[in-house]
Scaffold this motif. Structure first.
Motif, PDB file in Angstrom:
ATOM      1  N   GLY A   9       0.827  -1.211   0.000  1.00 32.38           N
ATOM      2  CA  GLY A   9       0.000   0.000   0.000  1.00 32.38           C
ATOM      3  C   GLY A   9       0.857   1.256   0.000  1.00 32.38           C
ATOM      4  O   GLY A   9       1.912   1.297   0.654  1.00 32.38           O
ATOM      5  N   GLY A  37      -3.250   7.294  -2.089  1.00 32.10           N
ATOM      6  CA  GLY A  37      -4.461   6.775  -1.458  1.00 32.10           C
ATOM      7  C   GLY A  37      -5.714   7.515  -1.867  1.00 32.10           C
ATOM      8  O   GLY A  37      -5.709   8.311  -2.806  1.00 32.10           O
ATOM      9  N   SER A  42      -9.383  14.585  -3.505  1.00 37.19           N
ATOM     10  CA  SER A  42      -9.835  15.813  -2.839  1.00 37.19           C
ATOM     11  C   SER A  42      -9.139  17.041  -3.394  1.00 37.19           C
ATOM     12  O   SER A  42      -7.927  17.037  -3.590  1.00 37.19           O
ATOM     13  N   ASN A  47      -7.530  18.905   7.195  1.00 40.57           N
ATOM     14  CA  ASN A  47      -7.292  18.339   8.534  1.00 40.57           C
ATOM     15  C   ASN A  47      -6.072  17.425   8.580  1.00 40.57           C
ATOM     16  O   ASN A  47      -5.967  16.554   9.430  1.00 40.57           O
ATOM     17  N   ARG A  82       0.592  -4.654  -8.366  1.00 37.32           N
ATOM     18  CA  ARG A  82      -0.575  -4.982  -7.543  1.00 37.32           C
ATOM     19  C   ARG A  82      -0.386  -6.358  -6.919  1.00 37.32           C
ATOM     20  O   ARG A  82      -0.065  -7.318  -7.622  1.00 37.32           O
ATOM     21  N   SER A 118      -9.283   1.075   1.328  1.00 34.47           N
ATOM     22  CA  SER A 118     -10.594   0.636   0.839  1.00 34.47           C
ATOM     23  C   SER A 118     -11.080   1.660  -0.172  1.00 34.47           C
ATOM     24  O   SER A 118     -10.448   2.695  -0.384  1.00 34.47           O
ATOM     25  N   ARG A 120     -14.805   3.690  -1.452  1.00 40.28           N
ATOM     26  CA  ARG A 120     -16.199   3.936  -1.048  1.00 40.28           C
ATOM     27  C   ARG A 120     -17.142   3.319  -2.081  1.00 40.28           C
ATOM     28  O   ARG A 120     -16.860   3.390  -3.269  1.00 40.28           O
ATOM     29  N   CYS A 139     -17.401  12.014   2.165  1.00 41.96           N
ATOM     30  CA  CYS A 139     -16.731  12.137   3.460  1.00 41.96           C
ATOM     31  C   CYS A 139     -17.205  13.394   4.191  1.00 41.96           C
ATOM     32  O   CYS A 139     -16.789  14.508   3.842  1.00 41.96           O
ATOM     33  N   GLY A 281      -4.799   1.165   8.896  1.00 46.93           N
ATOM     34  CA  GLY A 281      -5.566   2.088   8.055  1.00 46.93           C
ATOM     35  C   GLY A 281      -6.948   1.565   7.708  1.00 46.93           C
ATOM     36  O   GLY A 281      -7.536   0.745   8.422  1.00 46.93           O
ATOM     37  N   HIS A 289     -11.996   6.146  10.133  1.00 46.39           N
ATOM     38  CA  HIS A 289     -11.053   6.089   9.020  1.00 46.39           C
ATOM     39  C   HIS A 289     -10.742   7.483   8.508  1.00 46.39           C
ATOM     40  O   HIS A 289     -11.602   8.153   7.946  1.00 46.39           O
ATOM     41  N   GLN A 290      -9.521   7.897   8.743  1.00 44.55           N
ATOM     42  CA  GLN A 290      -9.037   9.209   8.315  1.00 44.55           C
ATOM     43  C   GLN A 290      -7.555   9.084   7.991  1.00 44.55           C
ATOM     44  O   GLN A 290      -6.890   8.136   8.418  1.00 44.55           O
ATOM     45  N   ASN A 292      -4.984  10.852   9.133  1.00 43.07           N
ATOM     46  CA  ASN A 292      -4.117  10.895  10.319  1.00 43.07           C
ATOM     47  C   ASN A 292      -4.175   9.591  11.106  1.00 43.07           C
ATOM     48  O   ASN A 292      -3.178   9.153  11.677  1.00 43.07           O
ATOM     49  N   ALA A 294      -4.803   6.603   9.791  1.00 42.29           N
ATOM     50  CA  ALA A 294      -4.089   5.577   9.013  1.00 42.29           C
ATOM     51  C   ALA A 294      -2.582   5.653   9.275  1.00 42.29           C
ATOM     52  O   ALA A 294      -1.914   4.624   9.463  1.00 42.29           O
TER      53      ALA A 294
HETATM   54  C1  FAD Z   1     -12.991  11.614  -1.553  1.00 40.97           C
HETATM   55  C2  FAD Z   1     -12.318  11.375  -0.212  1.00 40.97           C
HETATM   56  C3  FAD Z   1     -11.846  12.448   0.495  1.00 40.97           C
HETATM   57  C4  FAD Z   1     -11.221  12.255   1.719  1.00 40.97           C
HETATM   58  N1  FAD Z   1     -10.768  13.351   2.401  1.00 40.97           N
HETATM   59  C5  FAD Z   1     -10.182  13.179   3.607  1.00 40.97           C
HETATM   60  C6  FAD Z   1      -9.744  14.300   4.350  1.00 40.97           C
HETATM   61  O1  FAD Z   1      -9.952  15.468   3.957  1.00 40.97           O
HETATM   62  N2  FAD Z   1      -9.128  14.063   5.529  1.00 40.97           N
HETATM   63  C7  FAD Z   1      -8.934  12.804   6.033  1.00 40.97           C
HETATM   64  O2  FAD Z   1      -8.310  12.645   7.094  1.00 40.97           O
HETATM   65  N3  FAD Z   1      -9.363  11.721   5.361  1.00 40.97           N
HETATM   66  C8  FAD Z   1      -9.989  11.875   4.162  1.00 40.97           C
HETATM   67  N4  FAD Z   1     -10.466  10.786   3.509  1.00 40.97           N
HETATM   68  C9  FAD Z   1     -10.261   9.467   4.099  1.00 40.97           C
HETATM   69  C10 FAD Z   1      -8.808   9.048   3.835  1.00 40.97           C
HETATM   70  O3  FAD Z   1      -8.514   9.260   2.464  1.00 40.97           O
HETATM   71  C11 FAD Z   1      -8.565   7.601   4.217  1.00 40.97           C
HETATM   72  O4  FAD Z   1      -8.906   7.398   5.573  1.00 40.97           O
HETATM   73  C12 FAD Z   1      -7.089   7.244   4.013  1.00 40.97           C
HETATM   74  O5  FAD Z   1      -6.712   7.438   2.662  1.00 40.97           O
HETATM   75  C13 FAD Z   1      -6.793   5.798   4.415  1.00 40.97           C
HETATM   76  O6  FAD Z   1      -5.445   5.546   4.162  1.00 40.97           O
HETATM   77  P1  FAD Z   1      -4.886   4.076   3.895  1.00 40.97           P
HETATM   78  O7  FAD Z   1      -3.425   4.247   3.692  1.00 40.97           O
HETATM   79  O8  FAD Z   1      -5.367   3.169   4.930  1.00 40.97           O
HETATM   80  O9  FAD Z   1      -5.584   3.575   2.541  1.00 40.97           O
HETATM   81  P2  FAD Z   1      -5.733   4.203   1.098  1.00 40.97           P
HETATM   82  O10 FAD Z   1      -5.619   5.670   1.133  1.00 40.97           O
HETATM   83  O11 FAD Z   1      -6.993   3.601   0.550  1.00 40.97           O
HETATM   84  O12 FAD Z   1      -4.475   3.641   0.304  1.00 40.97           O
HETATM   85  C14 FAD Z   1      -4.419   2.326  -0.105  1.00 40.97           C
HETATM   86  C15 FAD Z   1      -3.146   2.107  -0.902  1.00 40.97           C
HETATM   87  O13 FAD Z   1      -2.995   0.728  -1.189  1.00 40.97           O
HETATM   88  C16 FAD Z   1      -2.772   0.528  -2.573  1.00 40.97           C
HETATM   89  N5  FAD Z   1      -3.317  -0.794  -2.893  1.00 40.97           N
HETATM   90  C17 FAD Z   1      -4.586  -1.247  -2.732  1.00 40.97           C
HETATM   91  N6  FAD Z   1      -4.672  -2.546  -3.073  1.00 40.97           N
HETATM   92  C18 FAD Z   1      -3.417  -2.932  -3.432  1.00 40.97           C
HETATM   93  C19 FAD Z   1      -2.848  -4.150  -3.881  1.00 40.97           C
HETATM   94  N7  FAD Z   1      -3.572  -5.279  -3.987  1.00 40.97           N
HETATM   95  N8  FAD Z   1      -1.530  -4.178  -4.186  1.00 40.97           N
HETATM   96  C20 FAD Z   1      -0.757  -3.066  -4.064  1.00 40.97           C
HETATM   97  N9  FAD Z   1      -1.242  -1.880  -3.637  1.00 40.97           N
HETATM   98  C21 FAD Z   1      -2.550  -1.818  -3.330  1.00 40.97           C
HETATM   99  C22 FAD Z   1      -3.471   1.691  -3.251  1.00 40.97           C
HETATM  100  O14 FAD Z   1      -2.924   1.920  -4.545  1.00 40.97           O
HETATM  101  C23 FAD Z   1      -3.125   2.810  -2.263  1.00 40.97           C
HETATM  102  O15 FAD Z   1      -1.814   3.250  -2.470  1.00 40.97           O
HETATM  103  C24 FAD Z   1     -11.090  10.958   2.255  1.00 40.97           C
HETATM  104  C25 FAD Z   1     -11.560   9.858   1.526  1.00 40.97           C
HETATM  105  C26 FAD Z   1     -12.170  10.061   0.301  1.00 40.97           C
HETATM  106  C27 FAD Z   1     -12.665   8.865  -0.482  1.00 40.97           C
END
Ligand code: FAD
Length: 313
Positions: A9, A37, A42, A47, A82, A118, A120, A139, A281, A289-290, A292, A294
């Protein structure tokens, strides 16, 4: 090549783990389909602590640069790959060894951090795609403040829908929640939200169409009980809370998951049910789920992985 750790990820969780792995000098491979991610979509994130405002694209760029800056000889980065499956075997010294298979290669490692996030569930009605980012949002805690003194709709009658409504009531002029069936949120949450005079909530209501010009102007819905063929209401924003799809299918059967396919973790240290595997995360069963959160989750995991690797030596 055998690694001590594979991070899967490149979102906030994966990037934070990459930086910590480099600084702890763990022999690591970071595999990311892409960097940044979910919030890369956005236009403005307000935040991300320490940065008053940043676009999703710039946040993604910064995450990647931060990992690369410290990667050095310890963290090897494979972007654009992937992960398709993870298999476990036992080494001669009785330690678990994992084979991580991507679209291009298979890698071996002693430990894995799953940080695949994940996506949405998207609203699939006319206008939803066209107005995404122009009034249609996924969100409330990210975008709610942009809708101060506006009339908004929340789609979704589960806990996420009602919790979004509760947040939006703090600044919106009115909030209308529409739920396809009965409300599925905890009764106490429903009761509390419905007490607010700015709140309206409808059961058995399905959104049908979104209309607007540059920005959302109205939502049309229908109801089955009481039957209403079609009602168009003037609104400024639509917050969609109809669920998430965690990117966890490649470890199904290997680790315990909840009913929504989020990986169950020990919230003290991010360990999964499988020894040698951690998760952080949005792919986990954490309640909130945000960005910060994650990163914090990933840091917690790296502290624990580091100690576990020391024990394995
Ligand atoms: C439109 C939108 C706006 C948002 N705005 C905010 C905000 O303003 N503030 C805030 O705090 N949160 C915001 N969020 C929530 C925030 O984006 C998530 O909580 C955060 O991105 C989670 O981080 P993560 O690293 O767990 O996962 P993700 O951000 O989902 O990252 C997952 C990563 O894993 C990779 N991946 C997935 N599957 C595989 C695989 N099989 N092999 C290799 N790589 C893979 C993807 O390419 C990506 O790099 C928003 C969410 C959305 C949808």
């Amino acid at each position: 090549m055998n690694y001590d750790l594979i991070i899967i990820g490149g979102g906030p969780a994966g990037a934070a783990a990459g930086v910590y792995a480099a600084r702890k000098q763990i022999k690591t491979l970071l595999i990311a389909e892409s960097f940044g991610g979910q919030s890369v979509e956005s236009t403005e994130i307000q935040n991300w602590i320490g940065t008053p405002a940043i676009s999703g694209i710039d946040l993604a760029k910064n995450l990647k640069e931060h990992v690369k800056f410290y990667a050095g000889e310890f963290v090897n980065i494979k972007e654009g790959e992937r992960v398709e499956s993870v298999e476990k075997s036992i080494s001669e010294s009785q330690q678990p060894i994992f084979q991580v298979k991507t679209s291009k290669e298979t890698y071996s490692t002693k430990t894995i951090l799953i940080a695949t996030g994940s996506s949405r569930k998207k609203l699939d009605i006319p206008g939803a795609k066209e107005f995404e980012g122009k009034g249609v949002t996924y969100c409330a805690s990210c975008d709610g403040p942009f809708f101060a003194d506006k009339d908004v709709v929340v789609v979704g009658g589960g806990n996420a829908g009602f919790e979004s409504a509760a947040q939006l009531l703090a600044y919106c002029k009115s909030v209308t929640l529409i739920s396809r069936g009965e409300f599925r949120a905890d009764p106490i949450t429903v009761e509390k939200v419905l007490e607010n005079p700015k709140m309206t909530a409808l059961t058995n209501a399905t959104p049908v169409k979104i209309k607007g010009t540059d920005f959302v102007k109205s939502l049309t819905y229908k109801r089955t009980e009481p039957f209403v063929d079609s009602v168009e209401i003037a609104i400024d924003g639509i917050f969609v809370e109809i669920g998430h799809i965690p990117a966890t299918s490649f470890v199904e059967g290997l680790v315990e998951m909840n009913e929504f396919k989020n990986i169950k973790i020990d919230h003290r240290n991010q360990r999964t049910s499988m020894k040698g595997l951690w998760a952080s995360g949005d792919c986990t069963d954490g309640l909130y789920h945000q960005n910060n959160i994650a990163t914090g989750d990933a840091v917690k995991a790296l502290e624990d992985i580091y100690l576990e690797l020391q024990r394995m030596k």
